[in-house]
Design a protein around this motif. Structure first.
Motif, PDB file in Angstrom:
ATOM      1  N   ILE A 186      55.257  29.838  11.753  1.00 17.96           N
ATOM      2  CA  ILE A 186      54.380  29.651  10.595  1.00 17.96           C
ATOM      3  C   ILE A 186      53.844  28.222  10.613  1.00 17.96           C
ATOM      4  N   LEU A 187      52.557  28.096  10.882  1.00 17.86           N
ATOM      5  CA  LEU A 187      51.928  26.777  10.928  1.00 17.86           C
ATOM      6  C   LEU A 187      51.744  26.245   9.514  1.00 17.86           C
ATOM      7  N   LYS A 188      51.559  24.966   9.419  1.00 18.96           N
ATOM      8  CA  LYS A 188      51.337  24.351   8.111  1.00 18.96           C
ATOM      9  C   LYS A 188      49.872  24.424   7.697  1.00 18.96           C
ATOM     10  N   ALA A 189      49.012  24.804   8.602  1.00 18.66           N
ATOM     11  CA  ALA A 189      47.568  24.895   8.359  1.00 18.66           C
ATOM     12  C   ALA A 189      47.265  25.888   7.249  1.00 18.66           C
ATOM     13  N   ARG A 190      46.119  25.683   6.608  1.00 18.05           N
ATOM     14  CA  ARG A 190      45.704  26.560   5.515  1.00 18.05           C
ATOM     15  C   ARG A 190      44.346  27.216   5.775  1.00 18.05           C
ATOM     16  N   THR A 191      43.771  26.981   6.952  1.00 13.71           N
ATOM     17  CA  THR A 191      42.542  27.663   7.363  1.00 13.71           C
ATOM     18  C   THR A 191      42.645  27.967   8.847  1.00 13.71           C
ATOM     19  N   GLY A 192      41.784  28.844   9.313  1.00 15.85           N
ATOM     20  CA  GLY A 192      41.781  29.169  10.732  1.00 15.85           C
ATOM     21  C   GLY A 192      41.453  27.962  11.592  1.00 15.85           C
ATOM     22  N   THR A 193      40.517  27.127  11.138  1.00 19.51           N
ATOM     23  CA  THR A 193      40.139  25.924  11.890  1.00 19.51           C
ATOM     24  C   THR A 193      41.310  24.960  11.987  1.00 19.51           C
ATOM     25  N   GLU A 194      41.991  24.744  10.851  1.00 20.62           N
ATOM     26  CA  GLU A 194      43.165  23.872  10.857  1.00 20.62           C
ATOM     27  C   GLU A 194      44.268  24.465  11.734  1.00 20.62           C
ATOM     28  N   ALA A 195      44.423  25.784  11.688  1.00 20.59           N
ATOM     29  CA  ALA A 195      45.457  26.446  12.481  1.00 20.59           C
ATOM     30  C   ALA A 195      45.208  26.241  13.972  1.00 20.59           C
ATOM     31  N   ALA A 196      43.946  26.307  14.385  1.00 22.15           N
ATOM     32  CA  ALA A 196      43.619  26.104  15.798  1.00 22.15           C
ATOM     33  C   ALA A 196      44.000  24.695  16.237  1.00 22.15           C
ATOM     34  N   GLN A 221      46.234  31.461  23.076  1.00 23.28           N
ATOM     35  CA  GLN A 221      46.690  31.775  21.732  1.00 23.28           C
ATOM     36  C   GLN A 221      48.142  32.267  21.723  1.00 23.28           C
ATOM     37  N   ILE A 222      48.752  32.377  22.892  1.00 23.82           N
ATOM     38  CA  ILE A 222      50.155  32.787  23.006  1.00 23.82           C
ATOM     39  C   ILE A 222      50.846  31.810  23.943  1.00 23.82           C
ATOM     40  N   TYR A 223      51.941  31.226  23.490  1.00 26.05           N
ATOM     41  CA  TYR A 223      52.694  30.301  24.332  1.00 26.05           C
ATOM     42  C   TYR A 223      53.950  30.988  24.854  1.00 26.05           C
ATOM     43  N   LYS A 224      54.310  30.662  26.078  1.00 25.72           N
ATOM     44  CA  LYS A 224      55.539  31.159  26.683  1.00 25.72           C
ATOM     45  C   LYS A 224      56.634  30.107  26.513  1.00 25.72           C
ATOM     46  N   LYS A 304      40.648  40.897  18.998  1.00 28.35           N
ATOM     47  CA  LYS A 304      40.054  39.645  19.478  1.00 28.35           C
ATOM     48  C   LYS A 304      38.721  39.371  18.801  1.00 28.35           C
ATOM     49  N   ARG A 305      38.017  40.419  18.447  1.00 26.60           N
ATOM     50  CA  ARG A 305      36.761  40.207  17.707  1.00 26.60           C
ATOM     51  C   ARG A 305      37.046  39.593  16.335  1.00 26.60           C
ATOM     52  N   LEU A 306      38.114  40.048  15.686  1.00 26.54           N
ATOM     53  CA  LEU A 306      38.472  39.497  14.377  1.00 26.54           C
ATOM     54  C   LEU A 306      38.866  38.026  14.484  1.00 26.54           C
ATOM     55  N   PHE A 307      39.590  37.685  15.537  1.00 31.89           N
ATOM     56  CA  PHE A 307      40.105  36.321  15.698  1.00 31.89           C
ATOM     57  C   PHE A 307      39.205  35.468  16.596  1.00 31.89           C
ATOM     58  N   GLN A 308      37.946  35.858  16.762  1.00 35.75           N
ATOM     59  CA  GLN A 308      37.106  35.183  17.752  1.00 35.75           C
ATOM     60  C   GLN A 308      36.914  33.695  17.473  1.00 35.75           C
ATOM     61  N   ALA A 309      36.840  33.293  16.210  1.00 40.56           N
ATOM     62  CA  ALA A 309      36.670  31.871  15.901  1.00 40.56           C
ATOM     63  C   ALA A 309      37.916  31.084  16.293  1.00 40.56           C
ATOM     64  N   PHE A 310      39.095  31.612  15.962  1.00 41.18           N
ATOM     65  CA  PHE A 310      40.354  30.963  16.329  1.00 41.18           C
ATOM     66  C   PHE A 310      40.485  30.889  17.846  1.00 41.18           C
ATOM     67  N   ILE A 311      40.125  31.958  18.513  1.00 39.56           N
ATOM     68  CA  ILE A 311      40.197  31.990  19.979  1.00 39.56           C
ATOM     69  C   ILE A 311      39.286  30.927  20.587  1.00 39.56           C
ATOM     70  N   ALA A 312      38.067  30.847  20.083  1.00 38.14           N
ATOM     71  CA  ALA A 312      37.110  29.875  20.619  1.00 38.14           C
ATOM     72  C   ALA A 312      37.610  28.449  20.433  1.00 38.14           C
ATOM     73  N   ASP A 313      38.134  28.152  19.266  1.00 34.73           N
ATOM     74  CA  ASP A 313      38.621  26.791  18.983  1.00 34.73           C
ATOM     75  C   ASP A 313      39.824  26.432  19.861  1.00 34.73           C
ATOM     76  N   THR A 314      40.721  27.372  20.063  1.00 34.34           N
ATOM     77  CA  THR A 314      41.912  27.061  20.865  1.00 34.34           C
ATOM     78  C   THR A 314      41.590  27.012  22.346  1.00 34.34           C
ATOM     79  N   GLU A 315      40.686  27.834  22.813  1.00 39.08           N
ATOM     80  CA  GLU A 315      40.352  27.817  24.241  1.00 39.08           C
ATOM     81  C   GLU A 315      39.691  26.498  24.642  1.00 39.08           C
TER      82      GLU A 315
END
Length: 321
Positions: A186-196, A221-224, A304-315
């Motif tokens: 559980i991240l401390k972020a409160r928005t998708g941008t902050e979460a990324a 978006q997944i860490y091992k 992935k379409r739903l999370f596309q903004a988060f994916i783009a920011d993290t990539e």
């Protein structure tokens, strides 16, 4: 949430009468099936999986047939290729056989696949010798506890997620046919941008304290995390925006804060799980999550379409580390 297999079935039925299969195609599919069987029985020394798979894709009938499915599965099993795709095909085959009230025929085919693969097993991730049914689960559970403690030392709450959550809630143990461990932080972020941004920064922290494993997930978006024996550990990001809970990749604001927090202790393992695990599992696996389905396929394209903004920011960010 629909599964990929149901979506595929729907798509095939929509074009059911548009591309009928002629007799030549049927014969070629049967010949490919027999060629794969000959290789699996040791009657042939060479088998060109890539070329044959490509040809089978060209021959794929609409609607899809049992004969094509079995051929496609055997071709991949012959050289142990494309495990995720093979699981998907097995899922479609079991539903096709059930529709025709031929469940035993599927079980017979499934048993033959197990014989061909021995000592390996087909899972969503790989053809592997490692499954919880053949392992000392105590080691895996102890490892989970150690990882959760380390994450807590970093100031984070984490909980059992996805297949691991499904196992302890539904069966009171790790799923026998599963081959990895799933946790969410559980991240401390409160928005998708902050979460990324926080997720990207977390990568460096995990590296610095020695929690990051050697394997890579193929997704930023997944860490091992450090594995236990042959079992890998996937860590997924979770954050709360207002009252909505997000857990990549299965929950996109579908749960309320009160359904996640406060975390509770699972009765079987003693480890943290969501306040309302049933609702999270239904979002992740559908209404039939209480029924074991080793061939369940997660709807990655849709999610992935739903999370596309988060994916783009993290990539963009992770690739620059």
């Amino acid at each position: 949430m629909p599964t990929v297999s149901l979506g595929l079935a729907s798509r095939y039925s929509a074009v059911e009468q548009t591309q009928p299969m002629n007799n030549d195609d049927k014969e070629e599919i049967q010949n490919i099936r027999e060629t794969a069987l000959n290789y699996l029985h040791g009657k042939a020394e060479r088998f060109r999986t890539h070329r044959i798979s490509k040809r089978l894709d060209e021959l794929q009938p609409k609607p899809i047939t049992i004969e094509w499915l079995e051929a496609a599965i055997l071709v991949r099993v012959a050289k142990r290729t494309q495990p995720t795709r093979t699981v998907n095909l097995m899922g479609m085959l079991t539903r096709k056989r059930a529709e025709q009230e031929e469940v035993q025929k599927f079980k017979d085919f499934e048993d033959q696949i197990a014989i061909y693969l021995h000592p390996y097993h087909l899972t969503h991730h790989a053809y592997t010798k490692a499954r919880f049914s053949e392992a000392d689960n105590t080691l895996a559970l102890n490892h989970i506890g150690q990882l959760l403690e380390r994450l807590e030392d970093m100031g984070y709450q984490a909980f059992l997620n996805s297949g691991t959550l499904l196992g302890v809630v539904r069966e009171g143990r790790l799923i026998e046919h599963d081959d990895d461990i799933d946790l969410a932080i559980i991240l401390k972020a409160r928005t998708g941008t902050e979460a990324a941004r926080e997720w990207v920064a977390l990568l460096t922290q995990l590296k610095n304290i020695g929690l990051l494993g050697e394997a890579r997930s193929g997704q930023n978006q997944i860490y091992k995390l450090n594995s236990v024996g042959e079992f890998e550990v996937d860590l997924f990001p979770c954050w709360i925006d207002g009252d909505k809970v997000f857990v990549y990749p299965h929950t996109f604001g579908d749960l309320e804060r009160s359904q996640l927090l406060p975390l509770q202790k699972d009765a079987a393992s003693g480890y943290p799980i969501p306040a309302d695990p049933n609702s999270m599992l239904e979002i992740n696996y559908g209404a039939n999550w209480r029924i074991s389905d080793p061939y369940f396929i997660f709807p990655w394209p849709q999610q992935k379409r739903l999370f596309q903004a988060f994916i783009a920011d993290t990539e963009v960010s992770v690739d620059n580390i």
